[in-house]
Each structure stands twice: as C-alpha cells, then as structure tokens.
Design a protein around this motif. Sequence first.
Motif, PDB file in Angstrom:
ATOM      1  N   ARG A 179     -53.245  32.163  -1.006  1.00  0.00           N
ATOM      2  CA  ARG A 179     -51.907  31.585  -0.871  1.00  0.00           C
ATOM      3  C   ARG A 179     -51.178  31.758  -2.197  1.00  0.00           C
ATOM      4  O   ARG A 179     -51.688  31.383  -3.241  1.00  0.00           O
ATOM      5  CB  ARG A 179     -52.028  30.117  -0.473  1.00  0.00           C
ATOM      6  CG  ARG A 179     -52.740  29.965   0.873  1.00  0.00           C
ATOM      7  CD  ARG A 179     -53.007  28.525   1.246  1.00  0.00           C
ATOM      8  NE  ARG A 179     -51.747  27.917   1.613  1.00  0.00           N
ATOM      9  CZ  ARG A 179     -51.278  26.802   1.066  1.00  0.00           C
ATOM     10  NH1 ARG A 179     -51.948  26.154   0.154  1.00  0.00           N
ATOM     11  NH2 ARG A 179     -50.114  26.314   1.454  1.00  0.00           N
ATOM     12  N   TRP A 180     -49.985  32.361  -2.134  1.00  0.00           N
ATOM     13  CA  TRP A 180     -49.268  32.691  -3.359  1.00  0.00           C
ATOM     14  C   TRP A 180     -47.780  32.451  -3.203  1.00  0.00           C
ATOM     15  O   TRP A 180     -47.279  32.211  -2.118  1.00  0.00           O
ATOM     16  CB  TRP A 180     -49.566  34.132  -3.768  1.00  0.00           C
ATOM     17  CG  TRP A 180     -49.143  35.182  -2.768  1.00  0.00           C
ATOM     18  CD1 TRP A 180     -49.838  35.593  -1.668  1.00  0.00           C
ATOM     19  CD2 TRP A 180     -47.952  35.950  -2.789  1.00  0.00           C
ATOM     20  NE1 TRP A 180     -49.147  36.565  -1.002  1.00  0.00           N
ATOM     21  CE2 TRP A 180     -47.976  36.814  -1.672  1.00  0.00           C
ATOM     22  CE3 TRP A 180     -46.848  35.992  -3.636  1.00  0.00           C
ATOM     23  CZ2 TRP A 180     -46.954  37.705  -1.400  1.00  0.00           C
ATOM     24  CZ3 TRP A 180     -45.820  36.882  -3.351  1.00  0.00           C
ATOM     25  CH2 TRP A 180     -45.892  37.727  -2.244  1.00  0.00           C
ATOM     26  N   ASN A 181     -47.099  32.554  -4.357  1.00  0.00           N
ATOM     27  CA  ASN A 181     -45.663  32.305  -4.410  1.00  0.00           C
ATOM     28  C   ASN A 181     -45.085  33.073  -5.588  1.00  0.00           C
ATOM     29  O   ASN A 181     -45.596  32.988  -6.694  1.00  0.00           O
ATOM     30  CB  ASN A 181     -45.438  30.798  -4.588  1.00  0.00           C
ATOM     31  CG  ASN A 181     -43.989  30.436  -4.830  1.00  0.00           C
ATOM     32  OD1 ASN A 181     -43.421  30.804  -5.841  1.00  0.00           O
ATOM     33  ND2 ASN A 181     -43.421  29.679  -3.911  1.00  0.00           N
ATOM     34  N   ASN A 182     -44.028  33.823  -5.331  1.00  0.00           N
ATOM     35  CA  ASN A 182     -43.289  34.483  -6.397  1.00  0.00           C
ATOM     36  C   ASN A 182     -42.090  33.597  -6.712  1.00  0.00           C
ATOM     37  O   ASN A 182     -41.141  33.530  -5.930  1.00  0.00           O
ATOM     38  CB  ASN A 182     -42.819  35.869  -5.965  1.00  0.00           C
ATOM     39  CG  ASN A 182     -42.032  36.587  -7.025  1.00  0.00           C
ATOM     40  OD1 ASN A 182     -41.522  35.981  -7.972  1.00  0.00           O
ATOM     41  ND2 ASN A 182     -41.896  37.898  -6.883  1.00  0.00           N
ATOM     42  N   PRO A 183     -42.102  32.896  -7.852  1.00  0.00           N
ATOM     43  CA  PRO A 183     -41.027  31.938  -8.141  1.00  0.00           C
ATOM     44  C   PRO A 183     -39.642  32.564  -8.281  1.00  0.00           C
ATOM     45  O   PRO A 183     -38.639  31.863  -8.158  1.00  0.00           O
ATOM     46  CB  PRO A 183     -41.474  31.276  -9.444  1.00  0.00           C
ATOM     47  CG  PRO A 183     -42.453  32.206 -10.047  1.00  0.00           C
ATOM     48  CD  PRO A 183     -43.095  32.946  -8.909  1.00  0.00           C
ATOM     49  N   LEU A 231     -38.501  34.706  -6.142  1.00  0.00           N
ATOM     50  CA  LEU A 231     -38.031  34.966  -4.783  1.00  0.00           C
ATOM     51  C   LEU A 231     -38.156  33.785  -3.829  1.00  0.00           C
ATOM     52  O   LEU A 231     -37.416  33.697  -2.855  1.00  0.00           O
ATOM     53  CB  LEU A 231     -38.815  36.136  -4.172  1.00  0.00           C
ATOM     54  CG  LEU A 231     -38.750  37.468  -4.909  1.00  0.00           C
ATOM     55  CD1 LEU A 231     -39.651  38.473  -4.229  1.00  0.00           C
ATOM     56  CD2 LEU A 231     -37.328  37.973  -4.976  1.00  0.00           C
ATOM     57  N   HIS A 232     -39.120  32.894  -4.085  1.00  0.00           N
ATOM     58  CA  HIS A 232     -39.452  31.842  -3.133  1.00  0.00           C
ATOM     59  C   HIS A 232     -39.227  30.452  -3.722  1.00  0.00           C
ATOM     60  O   HIS A 232     -39.388  30.243  -4.915  1.00  0.00           O
ATOM     61  CB  HIS A 232     -40.928  31.958  -2.712  1.00  0.00           C
ATOM     62  CG  HIS A 232     -41.305  33.312  -2.232  1.00  0.00           C
ATOM     63  ND1 HIS A 232     -42.288  34.059  -2.827  1.00  0.00           N
ATOM     64  CD2 HIS A 232     -40.821  34.072  -1.220  1.00  0.00           C
ATOM     65  CE1 HIS A 232     -42.414  35.214  -2.200  1.00  0.00           C
ATOM     66  NE2 HIS A 232     -41.523  35.252  -1.223  1.00  0.00           N
ATOM     67  N   THR A 233     -38.918  29.507  -2.852  1.00  0.00           N
ATOM     68  CA  THR A 233     -38.830  28.115  -3.283  1.00  0.00           C
ATOM     69  C   THR A 233     -40.229  27.644  -3.690  1.00  0.00           C
ATOM     70  O   THR A 233     -41.228  28.209  -3.238  1.00  0.00           O
ATOM     71  CB  THR A 233     -38.278  27.229  -2.148  1.00  0.00           C
ATOM     72  OG1 THR A 233     -39.149  27.334  -1.027  1.00  0.00           O
ATOM     73  CG2 THR A 233     -36.867  27.629  -1.762  1.00  0.00           C
ATOM     74  N   PRO A 234     -40.329  26.626  -4.549  1.00  0.00           N
ATOM     75  CA  PRO A 234     -41.638  26.199  -5.060  1.00  0.00           C
ATOM     76  C   PRO A 234     -42.665  25.825  -3.991  1.00  0.00           C
ATOM     77  O   PRO A 234     -43.862  26.054  -4.175  1.00  0.00           O
ATOM     78  CB  PRO A 234     -41.302  24.983  -5.928  1.00  0.00           C
ATOM     79  CG  PRO A 234     -39.890  25.195  -6.328  1.00  0.00           C
ATOM     80  CD  PRO A 234     -39.229  25.879  -5.159  1.00  0.00           C
ATOM     81  N   GLU A 235     -42.232  25.271  -2.873  1.00  0.00           N
ATOM     82  CA  GLU A 235     -43.176  24.858  -1.844  1.00  0.00           C
ATOM     83  C   GLU A 235     -43.600  25.989  -0.906  1.00  0.00           C
ATOM     84  O   GLU A 235     -44.567  25.865  -0.172  1.00  0.00           O
ATOM     85  CB  GLU A 235     -42.611  23.691  -1.023  1.00  0.00           C
ATOM     86  CG  GLU A 235     -41.396  24.017  -0.191  1.00  0.00           C
ATOM     87  CD  GLU A 235     -40.077  24.034  -0.962  1.00  0.00           C
ATOM     88  OE1 GLU A 235     -39.071  24.464  -0.378  1.00  0.00           O
ATOM     89  OE2 GLU A 235     -40.035  23.653  -2.155  1.00  0.00           O
ATOM     90  N   ARG A 236     -42.911  27.103  -0.943  1.00  0.00           N
ATOM     91  CA  ARG A 236     -43.201  28.241  -0.056  1.00  0.00           C
ATOM     92  C   ARG A 236     -44.534  28.878  -0.429  1.00  0.00           C
ATOM     93  O   ARG A 236     -44.852  29.041  -1.605  1.00  0.00           O
ATOM     94  CB  ARG A 236     -42.082  29.287  -0.173  1.00  0.00           C
ATOM     95  CG  ARG A 236     -42.323  30.579   0.575  1.00  0.00           C
ATOM     96  CD  ARG A 236     -41.921  30.446   2.038  1.00  0.00           C
ATOM     97  NE  ARG A 236     -42.299  31.602   2.812  1.00  0.00           N
ATOM     98  CZ  ARG A 236     -41.543  32.662   3.028  1.00  0.00           C
ATOM     99  NH1 ARG A 236     -40.332  32.719   2.523  1.00  0.00           N
ATOM    100  NH2 ARG A 236     -41.989  33.656   3.768  1.00  0.00           N
ATOM    101  N   ARG A 237     -45.329  29.232   0.563  1.00  0.00           N
ATOM    102  CA  ARG A 237     -46.583  29.936   0.336  1.00  0.00           C
ATOM    103  C   ARG A 237     -46.632  31.172   1.218  1.00  0.00           C
ATOM    104  O   ARG A 237     -46.544  31.089   2.439  1.00  0.00           O
ATOM    105  CB  ARG A 237     -47.796  29.048   0.637  1.00  0.00           C
ATOM    106  CG  ARG A 237     -47.968  27.883  -0.305  1.00  0.00           C
ATOM    107  CD  ARG A 237     -48.289  28.355  -1.722  1.00  0.00           C
ATOM    108  NE  ARG A 237     -48.446  27.249  -2.633  1.00  0.00           N
ATOM    109  CZ  ARG A 237     -47.478  26.733  -3.383  1.00  0.00           C
ATOM    110  NH1 ARG A 237     -46.253  27.204  -3.301  1.00  0.00           N
ATOM    111  NH2 ARG A 237     -47.718  25.756  -4.216  1.00  0.00           N
ATOM    112  N   LYS A 238     -46.746  32.314   0.580  1.00  0.00           N
ATOM    113  CA  LYS A 238     -47.019  33.564   1.276  1.00  0.00           C
ATOM    114  C   LYS A 238     -48.539  33.671   1.349  1.00  0.00           C
ATOM    115  O   LYS A 238     -49.255  33.038   0.570  1.00  0.00           O
ATOM    116  CB  LYS A 238     -46.447  34.745   0.507  1.00  0.00           C
ATOM    117  CG  LYS A 238     -44.934  34.706   0.321  1.00  0.00           C
ATOM    118  CD  LYS A 238     -44.199  34.949   1.612  1.00  0.00           C
ATOM    119  CE  LYS A 238     -44.292  36.421   1.966  1.00  0.00           C
ATOM    120  NZ  LYS A 238     -43.656  36.763   3.218  1.00  0.00           N
TER     121      LYS A 238
END
Length: 71
Positions: free
Chosen positions: A22-26, A28-35
Amino acid sequence: MHNPEIICSAKDCRAEAVWALRWNNPKLHTPERRKVWTACDEHRAGLADFLGRRDFLKDVVAVGDLAPTDG
C-alpha cells in the motif's frame, strides 16, 4: 486468502500475488489515499524497495487483508 485472479504487479510476472504493498505519492494523492501494488513472494522485496526509495511505501499486508476501499 488464496485468490489466483490477483497477479503480481512486477513486470512480466504472472505469479499469484500474496502481498499487497500500500503506497501513496504525496505529489499526486491526498494523504489518506492508498494505491496498491500486489506481489508474489519473489518480488515483494524488490517492489517494496522501489517504493521505499521514493518514500511512497506506507505498509505491506497480505492480499487477504486488503480493505474493499484499497486501491
């Protein structure tokens, strides 16, 4: 959980995925978003290293432990 429909995200790998990275590119994504990238045992470390070097990796869980909202 055994789900042969979920395959590893590593390039050219067609193995069953057992891990969810589970990751997040800050940028591009909101802090709670998980790709989510999925990984077989062989590719888990390499994918985690790739995401970790960019400070994107948040956690690693078993594929069976993914929440319906992940991804």
